[in-house]
Design an enzyme around this catalytic site. Structure first.
Site, mmCIF file in Angstrom:
data_model
loop_
_atom_site.group_PDB
_atom_site.id
_atom_site.type_symbol
_atom_site.label_atom_id
_atom_site.label_comp_id
_atom_site.label_asym_id
_atom_site.label_seq_id
_atom_site.Cartn_x
_atom_site.Cartn_y
_atom_site.Cartn_z
ATOM 1 N N ASP A 198 -14.973 -21.193 18.796
ATOM 2 C CA ASP A 198 -15.732 -20.559 17.740
ATOM 3 C C ASP A 198 -17.234 -20.628 18.019
ATOM 4 O O ASP A 198 -17.669 -21.336 18.930
ATOM 5 C CB ASP A 198 -15.420 -21.280 16.426
ATOM 6 N N TRP A 255 -16.509 -13.062 16.295
ATOM 7 C CA TRP A 255 -16.347 -12.065 15.214
ATOM 8 C C TRP A 255 -16.978 -10.691 15.501
ATOM 9 O O TRP A 255 -17.513 -10.053 14.594
ATOM 10 C CB TRP A 255 -16.914 -12.634 13.906
ATOM 11 N N GLY A 256 -16.943 -10.258 16.754
ATOM 12 C CA GLY A 256 -17.540 -8.958 17.073
ATOM 13 C C GLY A 256 -19.058 -8.993 17.126
ATOM 14 O O GLY A 256 -19.701 -7.985 17.378
ATOM 15 N N ALA A 258 -22.928 -10.790 18.523
ATOM 16 C CA ALA A 258 -23.540 -11.198 19.801
ATOM 17 C C ALA A 258 -23.162 -10.235 20.934
ATOM 18 O O ALA A 258 -23.119 -10.628 22.097
ATOM 19 C CB ALA A 258 -23.150 -12.629 20.166
ATOM 20 N N ASP A 276 -13.279 -12.669 9.795
ATOM 21 C CA ASP A 276 -11.931 -13.181 9.521
ATOM 22 C C ASP A 276 -11.129 -12.205 8.660
ATOM 23 O O ASP A 276 -11.632 -11.679 7.662
ATOM 24 C CB ASP A 276 -12.018 -14.515 8.760
HETATM 25 C C1 GLA Z 1 -13.828 -19.315 11.838
HETATM 26 C C2 GLA Z 1 -12.766 -18.498 12.556
HETATM 27 C C3 GLA Z 1 -11.427 -18.702 11.882
HETATM 28 C C4 GLA Z 1 -11.070 -20.183 11.865
HETATM 29 C C5 GLA Z 1 -12.186 -20.991 11.217
HETATM 30 C C6 GLA Z 1 -11.993 -22.479 11.359
HETATM 31 O O1 GLA Z 1 -14.037 -18.821 10.570
HETATM 32 O O2 GLA Z 1 -13.123 -17.154 12.578
HETATM 33 O O3 GLA Z 1 -10.432 -17.944 12.526
HETATM 34 O O4 GLA Z 1 -10.838 -20.617 13.182
HETATM 35 O O5 GLA Z 1 -13.431 -20.674 11.798
HETATM 36 O O6 GLA Z 1 -12.997 -23.191 10.716
#
Ligand code: GLA
Length: 608
Positions: A198, A255-256, A258, A276
């Site tokens: 992450d 998350w798409g 950077a 998410d």
């Molecule tokens: C981010 C990720 C999720 C999950 C959480 C864990 O939000 O995008 O998929 O892994 O962290 O804290």
């Protein structure tokens, strides 16, 4: 005597500045260098995830509330329900597993309240007991970490009991400052096979003042990192993983953001394309949109990841079966990872059957690794077409018709859009029936928010040839500025105005981009027409070049808005990597360079 005279001090300052500036230039220039077609495949090449990962992750069902018993029960359920044997073999532990970082030696400690067997014979905290057990069950095991000092849950779930504990230093469980040590621990010592990494630790702990979020006293802030720093950091981690010499699937979770959509396929095996997913229809649609037109970026070893599945939860339980089936079918067609997120201990039989549908998983897992192309898009419905490997000399494709509306609809698809001859055989997967088209049109009734999923098999309209647009899994976009590259077919070509008149397929890239194609065995000729297009009528000529294994094979004249009419027509029997380069003095995103009807002719007996 004081040796630091003003002159020497001056020299030191100038030297330091020169060093800083040149260091800065070197880091920046790694992403800015002009692309040189050198015959080297640039996409991730670690031989992992050659088909999209399939499995389960703890996050959507349990968030931080994970423990040994639950993980074991999930593993048992994977086996008992038949899901493991269908291919869902990857069991991933997400955030919530750590207790702290031990300050004496920096070693990560597991939350033994929740994982009591994690204390090994030497009194050390270790996950080996768990990975051994799960490997013995025929599963692969994944773990979660962060590129910064802290995890996402430490930011978002700040009052949860299952967060790391201790001093500010002890709660710095992310990899920053411990990169190689952590990778050695997770993979060489603990035996995990998969890392979800992450980015909250470098993106969040500085963006919003921590005191405003009420976590200032608990965590150090970190100045927000630039896109290129995030890119470099993920590359560092990929290198650290490679140094462990273990077979690790690397999942990038930024998350798409950077600009990962441009570099993800060169650093990891999968990369999130959006925020998410949530267990509702609109969120599912949003995440679908984030990946559905990115087929040129996916292929064996590199996948767009619109996030885990919510099948079996929220708007996708058996009560909303049609929606559950739609969600799963869309992900399967996009060659997206199929990572379940529901509590497998309590699944309804309908959901178990849905997930175990092997015709569907075979579409997702087809070894060609071609993500579907969206060949029709409107407010009402989408049509996706995915190339599958040929069987018995016949071309095969999966066709999905997706009705977004809240009413059942009859949808007509001209057969010619499938690129197969009308004599094709059509099988409806969910209804298990054969379909017969009439008047060269396939007419299907699609339920509200539902899909029809059809398997097509037959002769190809091009005989022994294929459009390159049908084989996106073999293509890699190694591109300098924009990450937008699209394939277009049928009516979608009209967006390129008259330059595309009379053509059926196109790959459109911004100028100054490099498209790599790994020449498949049996391919013998490559042909394409070329055009430049700009809706603003900008006069920035584009030049097209084709390289084979690093050698220039062909070059066009420069062309401004319009077709060059030039035809590339090359014998590629001895070529392993073909590189298509387009160059212009402008990087303006309004300019598109078009490879029109790019076609590959195969030796018939070698056509896959
Ligand atoms: C981010 C990720 C999720 C999950 C959480 C864990 O939000 O995008 O998929 O892994 O962290 O804290």
């Amino acid at each position: 005597m004081n040796v630091l005279t003003p002159r020497i001090l001056g020299l030191i300052v100038v030297g330091a500045l020169t060093f800083a500036v040149s260091a800065w230039l070197t880091t920046e220039s790694t992403t800015q260098l002009p692309l040189i077609p050198n015959g080297q495949w640039r996409a991730t090449n670690n031989n992992q995830a050659l088909t999209p990962p399939m499995g389960w992750s703890s996050w959507n069902a349990f968030r931080l509330d994970i423990n040994q018993d639950k993980i074991y029960a999930i593993a048992d359920a994977l086996v008992a329900t038949g899901l493991r044997d269908t291919g869902y073999k990857q069991l991933n532990i997400d955030d919530g597993w750590w207790q702290k970082r031990r300050m004496s030696d920096g070693r990560l400690q597991i939350k033994t309240e929740n994982f009591p067997d994690a204390i090994n014979a030497q009194g050390q905290s270790s996950f080996k007991f768990l990975t051994d057990h799960l490997h013995d069950m025929g599963l692969r095991v994944g773990i979660y970490s962060d590129i910064g000092r802290n995890s996402c849950a430490q930011f978002w779930d700040k009052n949860d009991d299952n967060l790391p504990e201790g001093s500010v230093d002890e709660t710095e469980v992310g990899t920053l400052g411990y990169t190689q040590q952590d990778m050695n621990l997770l993979f060489s010592e603990w035996g995990f096979d998969y890392l979800k990494l992450d980015a909250c630790g470098m993106k969040h702990y500085g963006r919003i003042p921590l005191w405003l979020r009420g976590i200032a006293a608990r965590h150090r802030s970190l100045s927000p990192a630039s896109d290129s720093q995030i890119h470099q950091r993920y590359k560092q981690l990929a290198q650290a993983i490679a140094r462990t010499q273990k077979d690790i699937t690397f999942s990038i979770c930024v998350w798409g953001e950077a600009n990962v959509n441009a570099w993800g396929s060169e650093v990891g095996n999968l990369w999130r394309t959006s925020a998410d997913i949530e267990p509702n229809w609109n969120s599912m649609l949003h995440n679908y949109e984030s990946a559905v037109e990115r087929e040129l970026y996916a292929g064996p070893g590199r996948w767009n990841d619109p996030d885990m599945l919510y099948v079996g939860q929220g708007d996708f339980t058996a009560k909303y079966f049609e929606q559950a089936r739609t969600h799963l079918s869309l992900w399967a067609m996009m060659a997206s990872p199929l990572i379940l997120g529901n509590d497998l201990r309590q699944m309804s039989p309908e959901i178990v059957d849905l997930l175990n549908n092997r015709q569907l998983t075979a579409i997702n897992q087809d070894p060609g690794g071609h993500q579907a192309s969206r060949i029709h898009h409107s407010n009402d419905h989408d049509v996706l077409l995915k190339t599958l490997t040929s069987k018995k000399g016949l071309a095969r494709k999966a066709l999905l018709v997706f009705n977004r509306t809240a009413h059942a609809k009859i949808i007509n698809i001209p057969l010619t859009h499938t690129l197969l001859l009308e004599s094709m055989h059509i099988h409806d997967i969910w209804n298990d029936t054969a379909l017969t088209p009439a008047n060269n049109t396939l007419s299907v009734e699609v339920p509200a928010r539902g899909v029809r999923l059809l398997m097509l098999q037959g002769e190809h309209q091009l005989g022994n040839s294929r459009f390159l647009t049908e084989l996106p899994g073999q293509v890699h976009i190694a591109q300098r500025h924009q990450n937008v590259a699209v394939t277009a077919s049928g009516k979608a070509l009209s967006r390129f105005g008259s330059v595309a008149d009379g053509y059926r397929q196109a790959i459109a890239v911004h100028p100054n981009s490099l498209l790599q194609w790994r020449v498949e065995k049996g391919a013998r000729q490559f042909k394409s027409r070329l055009a430049a297009f700009s809706s603003m009528n900008a006069i920035f000529p584009v030049q097209f070049s084709v390289y084979g294994d690093g050698r220039l094979l062909w070059q066009s004249k420069k062309t401004a808005n319009g077709s060059t009419n030039a035809l590339v027509d090359l014998d590629i029997r001895d070529i392993r990597l073909l590189e298509l380069l387009t160059q212009s003095s402008s990087n303006h995103e309004d300019i598109q360079s078009l490879w029109l009807d790019p076609t590959i002719e195969f030796q018939p007996q070698l056509l896959r």
